[in-house]
Write a protein that holds these residues in place. Structure first.
Motif, PDB file in Angstrom:
ATOM      1  N   SER A  63     -17.047  60.158 -28.031  1.00  0.00           N
ATOM      2  CA  SER A  63     -18.460  59.829 -27.782  1.00  0.00           C
ATOM      3  C   SER A  63     -18.780  58.363 -28.034  1.00  0.00           C
ATOM      4  N   GLN A  64     -18.066  57.723 -28.953  1.00  0.00           N
ATOM      5  CA  GLN A  64     -18.445  56.366 -29.344  1.00  0.00           C
ATOM      6  C   GLN A  64     -17.781  55.292 -28.483  1.00  0.00           C
ATOM      7  N   LEU A  65     -16.770  55.715 -27.737  1.00  0.00           N
ATOM      8  CA  LEU A  65     -16.052  54.700 -26.945  1.00  0.00           C
ATOM      9  C   LEU A  65     -16.996  54.075 -25.928  1.00  0.00           C
ATOM     10  N   PHE A  66     -17.110  52.778 -25.957  1.00  0.00           N
ATOM     11  CA  PHE A  66     -18.075  52.067 -25.132  1.00  0.00           C
ATOM     12  C   PHE A  66     -17.368  51.244 -24.057  1.00  0.00           C
ATOM     13  N   ALA A  67     -16.257  50.638 -24.434  1.00  0.00           N
ATOM     14  CA  ALA A  67     -15.518  49.817 -23.466  1.00  0.00           C
ATOM     15  C   ALA A  67     -14.086  49.632 -23.947  1.00  0.00           C
ATOM     16  N   TRP A  68     -13.192  49.470 -22.969  1.00  0.00           N
ATOM     17  CA  TRP A  68     -11.833  49.030 -23.271  1.00  0.00           C
ATOM     18  C   TRP A  68     -11.763  47.514 -23.082  1.00  0.00           C
ATOM     19  N   VAL A  69     -11.272  46.827 -24.079  1.00  0.00           N
ATOM     20  CA  VAL A  69     -10.988  45.405 -23.910  1.00  0.00           C
ATOM     21  C   VAL A  69      -9.530  45.294 -23.470  1.00  0.00           C
ATOM     22  N   LEU A  70      -9.323  44.835 -22.246  1.00  0.00           N
ATOM     23  CA  LEU A  70      -7.992  44.939 -21.621  1.00  0.00           C
ATOM     24  C   LEU A  70      -6.957  44.024 -22.261  1.00  0.00           C
ATOM     25  N   ILE A  71      -7.357  42.806 -22.499  1.00  0.00           N
ATOM     26  CA  ILE A  71      -6.493  41.835 -23.191  1.00  0.00           C
ATOM     27  C   ILE A  71      -7.395  41.087 -24.151  1.00  0.00           C
ATOM     28  N   ASN A  72      -6.903  40.810 -25.321  1.00  0.00           N
ATOM     29  CA  ASN A  72      -7.682  39.947 -26.197  1.00  0.00           C
ATOM     30  C   ASN A  72      -7.469  38.503 -25.783  1.00  0.00           C
ATOM     31  N   GLU A  73      -8.554  37.860 -25.368  1.00  0.00           N
ATOM     32  CA  GLU A  73      -8.521  36.421 -25.068  1.00  0.00           C
ATOM     33  C   GLU A  73      -7.364  36.005 -24.170  1.00  0.00           C
ATOM     34  N   PRO A  74      -7.405  36.410 -22.885  1.00  0.00           N
ATOM     35  CA  PRO A  74      -6.352  35.932 -21.987  1.00  0.00           C
ATOM     36  C   PRO A  74      -6.433  34.419 -21.806  1.00  0.00           C
ATOM     37  N   GLY A  75      -5.343  33.861 -21.306  1.00  0.00           N
ATOM     38  CA  GLY A  75      -5.295  32.394 -21.101  1.00  0.00           C
ATOM     39  C   GLY A  75      -4.297  31.783 -22.038  1.00  0.00           C
ATOM     40  N   VAL A  76      -3.336  31.028 -21.481  1.00  0.00           N
ATOM     41  CA  VAL A  76      -2.217  30.540 -22.289  1.00  0.00           C
ATOM     42  C   VAL A  76      -2.074  29.027 -22.298  1.00  0.00           C
ATOM     43  N   GLY A  77      -2.844  28.332 -21.468  1.00  0.00           N
ATOM     44  CA  GLY A  77      -2.769  26.871 -21.486  1.00  0.00           C
ATOM     45  C   GLY A  77      -1.735  26.310 -20.530  1.00  0.00           C
ATOM     46  N   ASP A  78      -0.493  26.729 -20.704  1.00  0.00           N
ATOM     47  CA  ASP A  78       0.579  26.248 -19.829  1.00  0.00           C
ATOM     48  C   ASP A  78       1.395  27.408 -19.286  1.00  0.00           C
ATOM     49  N   LEU A  79       1.917  27.225 -18.112  1.00  0.00           N
ATOM     50  CA  LEU A  79       2.743  28.263 -17.486  1.00  0.00           C
ATOM     51  C   LEU A  79       3.965  28.547 -18.359  1.00  0.00           C
ATOM     52  N   PRO A  80       4.144  29.808 -18.780  1.00  0.00           N
ATOM     53  CA  PRO A  80       5.314  30.119 -19.615  1.00  0.00           C
ATOM     54  C   PRO A  80       6.609  29.824 -18.877  1.00  0.00           C
ATOM     55  N   LYS A  81       7.620  29.459 -19.631  1.00  0.00           N
ATOM     56  CA  LYS A  81       8.881  29.049 -19.030  1.00  0.00           C
ATOM     57  C   LYS A  81       9.898  30.186 -18.924  1.00  0.00           C
ATOM     58  N   ASP A  82       9.542  31.374 -19.387  1.00  0.00           N
ATOM     59  CA  ASP A  82      10.527  32.456 -19.391  1.00  0.00           C
ATOM     60  C   ASP A  82      10.899  32.859 -17.960  1.00  0.00           C
ATOM     61  N   ASP A  83      12.076  33.465 -17.815  1.00  0.00           N
ATOM     62  CA  ASP A  83      12.618  33.811 -16.499  1.00  0.00           C
ATOM     63  C   ASP A  83      11.703  34.748 -15.719  1.00  0.00           C
ATOM     64  N   PHE A  84      11.132  35.716 -16.424  1.00  0.00           N
ATOM     65  CA  PHE A  84      10.289  36.713 -15.766  1.00  0.00           C
ATOM     66  C   PHE A  84       9.121  36.019 -15.046  1.00  0.00           C
ATOM     67  N   THR A  85       8.473  35.122 -15.769  1.00  0.00           N
ATOM     68  CA  THR A  85       7.321  34.417 -15.202  1.00  0.00           C
ATOM     69  C   THR A  85       7.762  33.478 -14.089  1.00  0.00           C
ATOM     70  N   GLN A  86       8.847  32.756 -14.336  1.00  0.00           N
ATOM     71  CA  GLN A  86       9.295  31.779 -13.350  1.00  0.00           C
ATOM     72  C   GLN A  86       9.698  32.451 -12.038  1.00  0.00           C
ATOM     73  N   LYS A  87      10.260  33.643 -12.151  1.00  0.00           N
ATOM     74  CA  LYS A  87      10.635  34.366 -10.941  1.00  0.00           C
ATOM     75  C   LYS A  87       9.381  34.694 -10.115  1.00  0.00           C
ATOM     76  N   ARG A  88       8.362  35.124 -10.786  1.00  0.00           N
ATOM     77  CA  ARG A  88       7.121  35.452 -10.077  1.00  0.00           C
ATOM     78  C   ARG A  88       6.476  34.195  -9.484  1.00  0.00           C
ATOM     79  N   TYR A  89       6.664  33.100 -10.187  1.00  0.00           N
ATOM     80  CA  TYR A  89       6.143  31.829  -9.677  1.00  0.00           C
ATOM     81  C   TYR A  89       6.875  31.453  -8.376  1.00  0.00           C
ATOM     82  N   GLN A  90       8.179  31.631  -8.375  1.00  0.00           N
ATOM     83  CA  GLN A  90       8.947  31.328  -7.158  1.00  0.00           C
ATOM     84  C   GLN A  90       8.464  32.187  -5.992  1.00  0.00           C
ATOM     85  N   GLU A  91       8.275  33.480  -6.262  1.00  0.00           N
ATOM     86  CA  GLU A  91       7.783  34.378  -5.214  1.00  0.00           C
ATOM     87  C   GLU A  91       6.436  33.897  -4.673  1.00  0.00           C
ATOM     88  N   TRP A  92       5.571  33.527  -5.608  1.00  0.00           N
ATOM     89  CA  TRP A  92       4.227  33.058  -5.248  1.00  0.00           C
ATOM     90  C   TRP A  92       4.325  31.834  -4.336  1.00  0.00           C
TER      91      TRP A  92
END
Lengths: 659, 659, 659
Positions: B138-167
Motif C-alpha cells: 500500500s505504501q509503495l509510491f514510486a520506483w527510483v530506477l537508478i540513483n543519480e544517473p550520469g557518470v561524467g565521462d564515457l567508461p573505458k570498459d570493454d562492454f561500454t566501448q563495444k556498444r559505443y562502436q556499434e552506435w
C-alpha cells in the motif's frame, strides 16, 4: 670527364650556397600560414592570395596534410593543393611547404618522432609523392621537414626505447648519468637523427629546394635541439613564437622582450644559415593557448619590428586565415572571418609599405654581431629538469631557472641599450685569435663540461672577458658535484666554492652595496684571484686575470633577483664599470627601463630598430654621431633627445665608418 | 471482445495518466530518505517513522540494498525492509523505493551503467525479486530506477566501448565530431537506453507504480541527460541537490539561487510529468562533501520554500536519520544522533503546519509558466568540455562557462522579480502558433544546430523575441566554426561575425554606456539588421526583425561579466526597455539585489513565494493589485511596501482574473 | 650442565640489558653521518674522522652500500669500508652501520619492504657478508636495520598483495573495515614483520651488537609504526628529523617546536630502549627537500639542545660531509666543500665542549617523566586518511588534523612551561595502581577502540584525569559511527553526542568566554555528568567523575583553533584551573609565547634546558627554589627574572629532594 658523384657533390654544394643566400636582397619577406582545407572554393583561395599580395606579402606557408592529398579511394589527389600553388604563383607568393604525414585528428602539431618501422615507411612513401609532385613548382621556396620538433620527454614506446638501448650500448655511462642525463642526451641526438633522415629522403628526390625547420617553445625545448648539427643539413632555421602557448613565464608587457630573446636564440642556432620566423601569432585564441590572447595591432607592429631587427629573412604569421573546424577553428587568423582586413593586417601592410619605400637600407642587411654573448647550455637544463623535487617558490632551483637567469641578463642589457647575443655555448665561435672587447656571460649555468671550460679558458687567454653568476658549474656532465671534487671551473675563476647555503624565501643576501643574491648564497675560497666582494669575512666575488682576459665571478644568483630587486644587475654593471668597456655598440641612454633595441647593418650604415613595448613613453638621449630617423625612404635629421611613444617603434639610421 | 494487447496498452495509458497526476491534490509532500540498515531494532524503525508522522512528513525514500535483502546463505530475505514498509504504513508515509543492486562497499552512489552482460543479468534478477515482492504494498509510491544517473565521462570498459562502436557504426560522423562530440553524444543515448531498459523490466512485473529518476550535479551532468526521451517512460523526474557536493561554483549566499535554478532546470526536464526534489541536503557533513556544511534552519526553510515555489510535488531530504558506518556515517541527517528533534526538523514541521493550514491555496497548484525562457543546450556543454586546454582565469572559455552564463541571466532576472524558465532548448515547446510577449534568452551557447536555429526562427516569426549574448552559435553540431562558413545563426541575427578577439584578463570592452563584455569582444558585420551598439566604428550589437518578432544580438559575453561588473545586465535590460515588454508576471520592485521569487497558481489565485536569502533585509514595493499575505489560512491585507527580513520568506496571494 | 638453548637465551638477555644501557654514562654523544664513497682517498677519510674528533664528535653513521662493497667482478670487497672503520678507531668514533642492500640508483632512501622472494634471499645474502665481516670491529656500535622504514601506502606488487590476502584470511573483517582500515592495519604489521625478519637474521650472526631503526616523517608515518612490538627486538629507536622534508605543516619559527614534538614522539616509542636522533639536518639543500633550507648556526644549537633535552643518548647529523654525485650531491653537510669548518660545525663543537665541561650533570641522566600525556592513536590517522574527500580549508577533517590537534596542545603546554609527553595511546603505561596528579589529553582522536576506552576508564578510576576535545571517539575500530550507536566513549564522558554540525569556514562557535571551536561544533546530551559549558541551551562541555578521577569533555575542536584564535587553549586551561592541579614540574612563568622547555634529571638534580626559538627575547620568572644557571662546569646563582635572548638557550640546574 667529371665523375658523377663529384659532380653531384659540387652541385649540392652550389645549391647549398644558393639556398643559404639572402632570399630577397635582404628585404624581409612578410607572410603567413595559408590554411588550405577541403571545402574551400577556388574563389576563396584566390581571394586569400590576392589579399596577401595587396597587403605586400610575398611568402606563405602551407601544411601539406596527407589526408587532404588523398581522395576517397585513398589515391593521391593533388587538386586542392595544386590550386593553392597556382594561386600563389598568380599573386607572386612564395611557399614554405610543411611536410605533414598522417596523424590523429586531434594531433594539432603533427608527427615529431616515429613510433614504428611501419610509420617510417609510410612517411617515406608520403614524401616520395609530395616532394616529387611539387619540387619543380615555381613558388616552392622551402620544405619544412617537421612542424615544431621537440617532445619534452623521451617517448616510452618500444620503437624509441629500443633505439635508446642501442644508443646507450655504445657509450660508457655512469649510473647517475644514465638516470638523469642520458634520456635527454639521447632525445637530443634522436631528434637530430630523425630530422636528418627526413632531409636525406627529400634530398634524394629534390636537390634544389631549401630545407627548413621551425622550433617552438624554445625556452624549454632548446634542451633537445642540437642546432650546430642541424645546420649541416638545413638551409634555414625558424622560430615558432606564440606568446599564448610559449610565454607563460612572462607578463604580457614582457612578450616583446621574450620574443626578442626567442629570436636571438634561434638566430644563433641558424649558425651559417638564414634565420626565419616561421610562426608568429597572428590572431585570437578562443579555446586554445595556455595564456590566451588576441595580439593588438601595436603588438603586431612591435613583434614584426623585433623580428626584422633580429635579422629574420622573413616572418610568417600563424596564420592568415583560420581553420574551419575542430581544434583552433576560428582562431589565430590575421584576416577576419570574411577573409577581409583587420587592424592587425593593416599594420602588416603599413610595415610592408615602409620596408618597400626604404628597401635600399635593407640591401644585404646583416645582424650587427654584439660584443656581448649570454651563453646557456643544454646540460644545465637537463640537470635542472632531472633534479626537480617540488615546484616551490625557490629562486634558482625551479624548473626554468637556468634559462630565466640568462633571460634576465638579456632583458637588463636590452633595456640598457645593448643588443646581446643569446646562444647555446656550442654555438659561440671559440676559434678566433683575438677576443678583445668581448664579454661572455654565464648566468646560473649549473652544468659546465670540461670542454666548455677549456673553450672559455681559451677565450679569456685571447682577451675575452667572462662574467659568471649563480650556481654556474656546480655539476659536471655526469652530475658530479664539482665543489667537493677538484672544481674544474677554477681554471677560470681562480677560486673554489667553500659553501653554498640555501637562503630562506624572500631573503636577500648582500653581495655589495645594493647588489643582492636570492635563493642561495655562495662563499668562495680564493686561490689566486682578486677578492672583489665580501660579506663580513665571507668572500663572495672574485676577479681573475688569465692571459689577456679576466673573469668576474659572483657565484650567487644575482640575475634571478633582478625581477624583485630592481636595479640589481644595473648596480652590478655599474660597479664593474662595464659600460666603459663594452658600450661600443650602444648609441643611447634612456630614462627608464623597457626598450628593446636591435641593430642591423647594410653597407656603411647601421639600422637601429628601437621598440618601446611599455605603456609609458620613454625619453632617450642619443650618444652616437650621424644618426638620422628613417621614415619614407629619406633619412631625416633628429634631435639628440627623442621621446618614444607607448607601444611604438622608431627606426634610426647611422653612418659608420668601420663595420 | 477487446484484444488483450490493446487492453494492456489502454491500461498502461490509464495508469500513465494516473501516475502523472498530482499526488496530493497539489499540496507538496515533505519527507526524507529513511536509512534502513541491518542492526536497527523494530523500535528504532518505528520511532523514526513516528517522528516523520508527527512532524507532518508524508513521504520517504528507502534504498533497497541488494546486500541487505539477502541473508547469510545468500537467499532473499525481506524481513528488514518489510518491517520498514509496515511501519511506514502504520504512520501514513508513502515510499520511493530506490532500486540498488549490488555494488562495491565504497560506491556510495550505486550502479550508474552496466559494465558486463553478467551484471545486466544480475540486475534483472534483483529486480524480479524486489519489484515482485513490494509492487502491491500500500505504501509503495514510486520506483527510483537508478540513483543519480550520469557518470561524467564515457567508461573505458570493454562492454561500454563495444556498444559505443556499434552506435558509431550506424552513424556518419566526421573525424572531429568523433573525437570531440561523439563520446558525449553516445553517453547521453546510452544513459537513456539503460534507464529505459530498467523501466521496461520493472513494467514487465509492475504496471501501476510510478517510475522515477533523480538527477544530481545538474549544472554539469545535464549534458548527458536526454529528459524529453526519459519523459516517455518515467512518471516523474527529481532533483538531487546537495550544495556541499554540487554548488562549488557559487558562494554560500547564492546557494538558494543555485537551488532555484537547479529546480527549474529539472522541472523543465520533467516535461509533462511531475517534478520532485528527491534529495535535498538535510544535515551536516563530516568527512564527505567537496564544500562541507551543515544547513542552518534558515537555509532549510529557504530551500523548502524554493522547492515548493518551483512546483515540486514533494521534497525528500537526504536524509532523515544517518548511516551508522563507513562513508558518510553520522552525516546528512535531519534528526540528531538520538533520532530526535533538531532545529532543522522543527523548521520542516513548521512549514508542514503552514502548508496544512493553507491547504486550499495549493489545491491543483500549477507553476505559472514564465514568459521568459533561458535556453541552454547539451552540445554547447560538450564542445566546452572537449575543447578545454588549460584551466585558466578566462571568462567564457573555462569549463562551465556556458551554463554559468545562463545562470547569471537567471540570477539577474530573479533578483528583478521575474521567474524565468531554465530549459534545455529541446524542452521548449516550439509548436505553438503565437509567441507574442515571449522572450527566449540564449546566453553563450557556443553550439547551435541547424534544427535549433530553424525552431528559433519559427518562434520569432510567430511573434517571439530572442536575446542572444556571448559566443552563441560559433560552432555547429560537428564543431565546424560557423563565422568562417555560412554562419547559419544569421537566419536569426541578420548579421555575421567579422571578428572575435580574446580580451586580456581583467579587461572590459565597452558595448554601450555601462554595458561591457569580458573575455571576448565580437565585431559584427551587419547584413540586414538594425545596428544598436557600436564601439567606435565596430558594430557590436544588432536588432533584427523577422516576421512578427525580433532578435537582439550582442555576441560578446555580457552575462558572465555581471558577476564582476554589477549592473551589467540591468543596464542592458533597461537600455533594451525589456521591463516595458515582459513585466506581465512581475509584481514588485525591490531596493537591492538578492530576492528569489517563484509563482504558483491555484484556481483563480497566484501564490507568490518570495525568498530573501541574503544577510540584509530587502524592501519591496508591490505593483500588482489584490495582493494579500498568507499566513494561517486567512489572507491578510498587506502594505504596498514590505520589508523582507534576512534569510526569510513571505507568501503573497493575488487574485488574477485570467490564468 | 647448562642447556645450550637456555645459555643462549640468558646470554641474549644479558646483552639485551647491556645494549639498552646508557652508552656514555648519560653524556649525549654527538656525531654525524659519514658519507663513504668510492673515489675518496685515505687522506680524505682520515681528515674527516680527525675533524670529527677535534670537534668533540664520538659517533658516526655509515651507510653500507652493497654496490660499494663489491668490486668490478661483483666479488665482495671491504677495502673502502675497512678503511673508514679503521680511521674511526684511530679517532675514537663509534659507528652506526646502516644495512643498505642494493636498490636503484635514484632510490635515495633504500629498501623499505621486499617485493619478491628473490629480493629477500638477496638481502639475507648481503647481511651474511656484511654483518659477519664487521660484527667484531671495536667501533661497531649498532646495526641500523632499515633506513627510515615506512612507505605511506600499501605497495601494489604481487608479493605484498599475496601477504595481505593471507593476513586478511586469518581475520574477521567487516566490508567497511576492509576497504578503509585493513590496508593500513596490515601495512603496520607488515613493517613490523620485515624489521623483525631482518633483526633475527642479524642476530643469527651477531648476538652482541645493538639493533637500531630510525623513523622519518614521523607526524605522518607513525600510523604504520608499531613501536611497542619493535621494542622487543630493537635496542634503541631513532628519529630522522629533516625540517626541509618533514615539517611542511609548520612555519620555520616553529621548527624547533616541531622537532621537540618529533623527539618526544620517538622517545615515547623507544619504550624501555634508548632514544637517539639518528638523522638531523646538518647542512643546505640545493635541489632536494620539499621546503629547502640551510640550518643557521642558531638552529643547529636550538635543535641540539632540544634533542639533548628530550633525552637522546646521542644525536647524529645528516650529514658530516656531502655526497659527490647524483641526487643530493653537495647538500646536507656540516662541513664545507673543502671538508673544513663551518659556522654550524663550530656550534656543534661549542656544545660538545659545554657538555664535556659539565659532564657530571649528565651522569645517568633520565628524562623527567611528565605528569601530562598527550595521546594520539594510529587508528585515528587511518580513518582520517581513508575518509579524505577533498583537500579543502576545513579545520578538523583535512589529512593531518588528528596529529596537528595533538601538536597544538603540545605547543601550548610547552609555551606554558610544561614538558608534556606525546605518545601513541598503547605506549602509555596503564598498569599502575595510582594516577593521582596525572593528566591525559585526547585531542581530536576520531577513533577510540573498546580497549582504549577500557584502559582510560581504569586510568581515571585510579585517580587520573582526562581532557578530551574535538571529534574524539566518533568512530570505533571498524569505522562504525558511535554517536548513533551506543557511543562507548560515554563510559568516560558521562554523556552522549546529540549533534555534530559542520561550521562555515572562518566561523567560530562559542564554547565559553573566549573559548571557541572551529570546523565543527558538537552538542552533548548529558547522562550522568556535570554540565560545564553551554551555548544558549546547547550543552557543549561536561565534567564527569569516575572513581578517583575526572574527565573533562568538550567534543568540539578547540586545539585546532589555537592557531587562529590565540589564547584559545590558554583560556580553557585557566578556566579549568589546570595550573593549580598539574604545575608540579613547572618552574617558570614567561611573558610571551614561544619557549620550548625540557627537563632531565641526574642524581638529585634537575637540568632545565630552555630554548627560545623566536625572534624576540622572552622574559621568564622562575618559580621553583634552588635554581642555578649552568655554564662552565660550575652552577652560578641566577636572578629570579631572566631574559632569554632571541634564538638562544639557557641551562638551569635545580636541586630536587624527591625524584
Amino acid at each position: 670527364m667529371m665523375n658523377n658523384t663529384l659532380y653531384t657533390t659540387l652541385l649540392l654544394l652550389f645549391f647549398q650556397f644558393t639556398l643559404n643566400a639572402q632570399s630577397n636582397n635582404g628585404l624581409p619577406m612578410i607572410g603567413a600560414q595559408m590554411i588550405i582545407e577541403p571545402g574551400q572554393s577556388d574563389e576563396e583561395i584566390d581571394q586569400l592570395f590576392a589579399l596577401m599580395e595587396s597587403t605586400g606579402m610575398t611568402v606563405c606557408r602551407i601544411r601539406m596534410f596527407e589526408s587532404y592529398l588523398k581522395n576517397e579511394k585513398d589515391d593521391w589527389d593533388f587538386t586542392l593543393f595544386d590550386k593553392a600553388f597556382d594561386s600563389a604563383q598568380k599573386h607572386n607568393v612564395k611557399i614554405f611547404a610543411t611536410l605533414f604525414p598522417s596523424t590523429s585528428v586531434d594531433d594539432i602539431g603533427g608527427v615529431k618522432l616515429p613510433s614504428s618501422e611501419e610509420q617510417l615507411l609510410q612517411i617515406e612513401e608520403y614524401m616520395k609523392h609530395v616532394v616529387a609532385h611539387y619540387k619543380s613548382h615555381s613558388q616552392l621556396f622551402a620544405w619544412v621537414l617537421i612542424n615544431e620538433p621537440g617532445v619534452g620527454d623521451l617517448p616510452k614506446d618500444d620503437f624509441t626505447q629500443k633505439r635508446y638501448q642501442e644508443w646507450k650500448s655504445k657509450r660508457s655511462i655512469t649510473a647517475f648519468e644514465e638516470k638523469f642525463m642520458s634520456p635527454q642526451a639521447f632525445l637530443t641526438d634522436y631528434n637530430t637523427w630523425f630530422l636528418n633522415w627526413i632531409a636525406s629522403k627529400v634530398r634524394s628526390i629534390d636537390q634544389k629546394t631549401a630545407l627548413h625547420v621551425n622550433n617552438h617553445m624554445a625556452f624549454q625545448l632548446v634542451r633537445e635541439y642540437d642546432f650546430p648539427k642541424w645546420s649541416e643539413f638545413l638551409n634555414s632555421l625558424g622560430a615558432s613564437a606564440h606568446p599564448s602557448w610559449h610565454y607563460g613565464w612572462f607578463s604580457r608587457e614582457d612578450y616583446t622582450m621574450a620574443f626578442s630573446a626567442n629570436c636571438k636564440l634561434i638566430q644563433s642556432g641558424a649558425i651559417k644559415n638564414n634565420f626565419w620566423i616561421t610562426e608568429l601569432q597572428g590572431g585570437t585564441n578562443i579555446y586554445s593557448g595556455y595564456f590566451p590572447l588576441c595580439p593588438t595591432k601595436e603588438e603586431i607592429s612591435l613583434w614584426l619590428w623585433t623580428g626584422i631587427g633580429t635579422g629574420a629573412e622573413g616572418i610568417i604569421f600563424w596564420s592568415f586565415n583560420s581553420r574551419k573546424s575542430g581544434i583552433e577553428a576560428g582562431e589565430w587568423g590575421l584576416v577576419n572571418y570574411e577573409n577581409g582586413m583587420t587592424d592587425r593586417l593593416e599594420e602588416v601592410q603599413k610595415i610592408n609599405q615602409f620596408l618597400k619605400s626604404n628597401e635600399k637600407f635593407f640591401r644585404d642587411k646583416k645582424v650587427v654581431e654584439s660584443n656581448i654573448s649570454i651563453l646557456y647550455n643544454r646540460e644545465s637544463m637537463w640537470a635542472e629538469k632531472a633534479l626537480q623535487t617540488w615546484q616551490g617558490p625557490t629562486t634558482g632551483r625551479d624548473y626554468g631557472s637556468t634559462m630565466l637567469s640568462s633571460i634576465e641578463f638579456y632583458k637588463f642589457l636590452q633595456n640598457e641599450g645593448y643588443q646581446p647575443n643569446l646562444k647555446e655555448l656550442r654555438e659561440f665561435d671559440f676559434s678566433k685569435n683575438n677576443y678583445d672587447g668581448q664579454l661572455i656571460i654565464l648566468s646560473h649555468q649549473v652544468v659546465m663540461t670540461d670542454q666548455m671550460i677549456k673553450n672559455l679558458r681559451g677565450f679569456i687567454e685571447k682577451g675575452g672577458q667572462v662574467l659568471i653568476d649563480g650556481l654556474t658549474g656546480i655539476y659536471d656532465a655526469q652530475l658530479n658535484f664539482e665543489p667537493t671534487s677538484d672544481f674544474k671551473l677554477q681554471l677560470l675563476t681562480g677560486g673554489e666554492i667553500l659553501e653554498i647555503k640555501h637562503l630562506p624565501s624572500n631573503t636577500q643576501f648582500d653581495i655589495h652595496e645594493n647588489i643582492v643574491s636570492t635563493g642561495f648564497m655562495t662563499e668562495i675560497k680564493n686561490k689566486s684571484a682578486h677578492e672583489i666582494y665580501k660579506n663580513n669575512s665571507k668572500i663572495v666575488g672574485l676577479k681573475n686575470s688569465i692571459g689577456k682576459g679576466t673573469v668576474t665571478w659572483i657565484p650567487s644568483p644575482l640575475a634571478l633577483e633582478n625581477k624583485n630587486s630592481k636595479g640589481n644587475l644595473k648596480n652590478l654593471w655599474d660597479d664593474l664599470e662595464m659600460d666603459q668597456q663594452f658600450a661600443s655598440n650602444k648609441i643611447l641612454e634612456c630614462d627608464k627601463e623597457g626598450l628593446i633595441h636591435h641593430t642591423l647593418k647594410s653597407k656603411n650604415q647601421w639600422l637601429h630598430i628601437i621598440n618601446n613595448p611599455t605603456k609609458t613613453s620613454i625619453d632617450i638621449t642619443l650618444k652616437g654621431a650621424d644618426i638620422k630617423q628613417l621614415n619614407d625612404g629619406v633619412p631625416k635629421k633628429v634631435d639628440q633627445k627623442i621621446k618614444i611613444g607607448v607601444e611604438s617603434t622608431i627606426i634610426l639610421i647611422q653612418k659608420r665608418k668601420s663595420l
